[in-house]
Design a protein around this motif. Structure first.
Motif, mmCIF file in Angstrom:
data_model
loop_
_atom_site.group_PDB
_atom_site.id
_atom_site.type_symbol
_atom_site.label_atom_id
_atom_site.label_comp_id
_atom_site.label_asym_id
_atom_site.label_seq_id
_atom_site.Cartn_x
_atom_site.Cartn_y
_atom_site.Cartn_z
ATOM 1 N N UNK A 1 40.504 51.961 56.919
ATOM 2 C CA UNK A 1 40.068 51.422 55.645
ATOM 3 C C UNK A 1 39.621 52.513 54.690
ATOM 4 N N UNK A 2 39.556 52.167 53.388
ATOM 5 C CA UNK A 2 39.096 53.124 52.380
ATOM 6 C C UNK A 2 37.582 53.306 52.481
ATOM 7 N N UNK A 3 37.142 54.482 52.076
ATOM 8 C CA UNK A 3 35.733 54.833 52.199
ATOM 9 C C UNK A 3 35.033 54.610 50.857
ATOM 10 N N UNK A 4 33.953 53.802 50.815
ATOM 11 C CA UNK A 4 33.221 53.601 49.553
ATOM 12 C C UNK A 4 32.255 54.752 49.293
ATOM 13 N N UNK A 5 31.877 54.912 48.051
ATOM 14 C CA UNK A 5 30.872 55.905 47.677
ATOM 15 C C UNK A 5 29.476 55.290 47.616
ATOM 16 N N UNK A 6 29.407 53.965 47.555
ATOM 17 C CA UNK A 6 28.118 53.273 47.507
ATOM 18 C C UNK A 6 28.339 51.843 47.974
ATOM 19 N N UNK A 7 27.413 51.327 48.803
ATOM 20 C CA UNK A 7 27.496 49.951 49.296
ATOM 21 C C UNK A 7 26.264 49.185 48.812
ATOM 22 N N UNK A 8 26.507 48.019 48.227
ATOM 23 C CA UNK A 8 25.440 47.148 47.738
ATOM 24 C C UNK A 8 25.399 45.884 48.585
ATOM 25 N N UNK A 9 24.199 45.442 48.925
ATOM 26 C CA UNK A 9 23.997 44.223 49.704
ATOM 27 C C UNK A 9 23.236 43.226 48.836
ATOM 28 N N UNK A 10 23.839 42.044 48.642
ATOM 29 C CA UNK A 10 23.158 41.008 47.858
ATOM 30 C C UNK A 10 22.126 40.330 48.762
ATOM 31 N N UNK A 11 20.886 40.784 48.663
ATOM 32 C CA UNK A 11 19.830 40.223 49.492
ATOM 33 C C UNK A 11 18.616 41.134 49.509
ATOM 34 N N UNK A 12 17.585 40.697 50.226
ATOM 35 C CA UNK A 12 16.333 41.434 50.285
ATOM 36 C C UNK A 12 16.257 42.380 51.472
#
Length: 621
Positions: free
Chosen positions: A471-482
């Protein structure tokens, strides 16, 4: 002062980016306007599918020399969404007549729209074709319609069904024997007394009701005949009935673009990702002349009512050039202090001016049109390449990243009371949403409603493949949650040995209000807020909202598939009988999806309110 989103705006790229523009463009019918670098309109066109039609101009091969010359001059494209392709055609003609763009064919005779005219003052009225509506005579006018050919063909069909005469008055008065129209079954012979005035009036009344869209019984009868002919293997007869149904639907289609309704400015507001778009539709003499869009600056403390109040004040009183103030200003939300504002506008105009929200009929159509265009224009602005790039730069500075991130991934979970759980992975790059890389994950083998377990499963499935080089590598991962969801994400990353990808949680604040989000850094557990006007926050809001939307869409699709539901099921008020009537009337769900609200409401048992609900459900994106 509101800022116009024209070609000279600083928010627009120096060179038109067709790829980014087409990615967010709607597939609904509408009108598109192409502008050069000086802001002059080059071409006006209409489309059944805006994305496909506009996209055809930017294919790499096969363009005619004139089209290629047009494309080379395009600096900006604006679109106006309409309720149907016919409405788009009428608006297109209005804009061509008013703008006179150089790449359009300009008709020298400037013909008016065609109408159907019923000479209802006569003992035996005639049903005839007329071009241009006049106030002379005591007859009834139906229309306007998109082309003379469509009207003439429809009149032929109406004469077959209702057998109403189409001859002139002098010809009618001087007949001593029936003409050819009677011999071929297209007239009942009133000129020679072959039908009573009472029976003829009944035919006229039925034709009038049908043209006004009040009586779909004729279509139902034709449907019965078509089904009966098909059952008897009389396929030619069935095909003829099918063609008649299609023509009759076309002729009864009501037009929202050209109708009697006076003068009005229609103002709608859309807000998302820290940006507000206001669209103003100009209606004069009951005809939509065009649209203008604005992107005013605002503060977080302003709600929609306050913002619209400030905009209207600047729009009508803040310009050096005095604007025309119509009798009616239709708004998507009532502005704060609308009564005082109405008084000020009335004094300025020298007559009463009303600011209205609850309207019916044609005015309701105009308002819905403005609301649709506000949402579409906002999406276009958010997808602007320069706007997205500025936000990526701001995000880099906010998180103190060594380089500008090129790929963001955001995850969200959706389910109904723990059932049919679906996780979404939404991807953004420097051009905005990268929909080809969006992914949906069906979550299995967990306790219903356990969002933590669902988040753990989707992150493990996604990034285990990445670690294995798939898979492609992200530069930043965001999680919708606390903090809970972020803790799970951090554990997954530690288990997989991922230590060089920043991980940020996006939690709603205490008030759960847009602009009050809290960001949580997984490495330091630091919780911080970002100024509500920060471009970085707007980018985070955009990808978070897109992830939420995509998760809900995937969950609904999975739920409906499991229940074996069609897209009509689940709509409140639409049971098996109404679903059957809708499919029977339109032939397919696809045709129903392309229909306007007024066309849906013509089906027996479907009210205007229910038609609006059906239309909204079928266009829920």
């Amino acid at each position: 002062m509101p800022t116009r989103s024209d070609a000279t705006s600083a928010d627009q790229p120096a060179e038109f980016d067709s790829k980014a523009f087409l990615k967010q463009l709607t597939e609904r019918p509408g009108v598109y306007r192409m502008y050069d670098s000086a802001g002059q309109v080059l071409y006006v066109g209409k489309a059944r599918n805006l994305r496909k039609r506009v996209g055809s101009y930017f294919r790499k091969t096969g363009l005619a020399p004139k089209t290629a010359a047009l494309v080379s001059r395009i600096h900006q494209i604006e679109v106006t969404v309409t309720g149907s392709e016919t409405e788009a055609l009428l608006l297109e003609q209005n804009l061509i007549k008013s703008e006179r763009p150089p790449y359009n064919i300009l008709l020298r005779d400037d013909k008016s729209y065609p109408y159907i005219y019923l000479s209802s003052h006569h003992d035996y009225p005639s049903l005839t074709f007329r071009r241009g509506r006049t106030r002379k005579g005591l007859g009834t006018w139906f229309g306007p319609y998109p082309s003379s050919g469509a009207v003439k063909e429809s009149l032929n069909i109406l004469q077959k069904i209702f057998r109403i005469r189409d001859c002139s008055e002098s010809y009618f008065r001087n007949r001593t024997r029936p003409c050819l129209q009677y011999q071929i079954g297209r007239c009942t012979g009133p000129c020679v007394g072959y039908i009573s005035e009472e029976d003829y009036r009944a035919d006229v009344r039925h034709a009038t009701m049908f043209l006004e869209g009040k009586n779909p019984a004729i279509i139902r009868d034709l449907m019965d005949s078509m089904e009966k002919a098909a059952a008897n293997l009389e396929f030619e007869k069935a095909a003829a009935c099918r063609d008649q149904i299609n023509h009759l639907r076309h002729v009864q289609e009501q037009q929202a673009i050209d109708s009697e309704g006076g003068d009005a400015d229609v103002v709608a507001l859309a807000q998302d990702a820290g940006v507000v778009c206001v669209v103003v539709i100009i209606v004069r003499g009951g005809r939509v002349l065009g649209t203008k869009d604005y992107f005013p600056r605002f503060s977080l403390e302003q709600n929609e009512e306050e913002l619209l109040s400030a905009f209207l004040g600047q729009f009508y009183f803040g310009s050096e050039t005095r604007r025309e103030i119509p009798r009616d200003i239709l708004v998507s939300v009532l502005p704060e202090g609308h009564e005082l504002l109405s008084e000020a506008l009335s004094e300025q105009a020298g007559r009463e001016t009303r600011i209205r929200r609850n309207v019916r009929g044609e005015r309701r159509k105009w308002l819905e049109l403005a609301e649709t265009n506000a949402r579409q224009t906002l999406l276009t602005h958010l997808a602007s390449k320069e706007t997205v790039y500025r936000r990526f730069l701001a995000l880099r500075d906010l998180l103190d990243l060594p380089e500008t991130p090129g790929r963001l991934e955001c995850f969200d979970i959706s389910h109904s009371h723990g059932e049919n759980t679906v996780a979404s992975c939404v991807v953004f790059d420097e051009n905005g949403p990268l929909k080809s890389d969006y992914r949906l994950y069906n979550i299995e083998g967990i306790t219903g409603g356990d969002d933590y377990a669902a988040m753990q499963q989707v992150l493990t499935r996604r990034y285990r493949r990445m670690v294995n080089g798939e898979g492609k590598r992200p530069d930043l991962v965001l999680i919708d949650g606390g903090k809970g969801q972020l803790r799970v994400a951090r554990e997954v990353f530690e288990e997989l040995g991922i230590r060089d990808i920043p991980l940020i949680g996006v939690a709603k604040g205490v008030t759960r209000k847009a602009g009050m989000e809290q960001l949580i850094d997984a490495l330091t557990d630091r919780v911080f807020r970002v100024p509500p006007d920060s471009p970085a926050l707007h980018l985070i809001q955009h990808i978070r909202d897109e992830s939420h939307r995509f998760a809900i869409t995937g969950h609904r699709a999975r739920r409906d598939k499991k229940r074996r539901q069609s897209s009509l099921e689940g709509i409140e008020g639409v049971g098996p009988k109404r679903r059957r009537d809708l499919i029977r009337y339109f032939g397919s769900v696809r045709t129903l999806r392309d229909a306007s609200i007024d066309e849906i409401a013509k089906v027996q048992g479907i009210s205007k309110v229910l038609a609006e609900a059906i239309h909204a459900a079928l266009h829920d994106e």
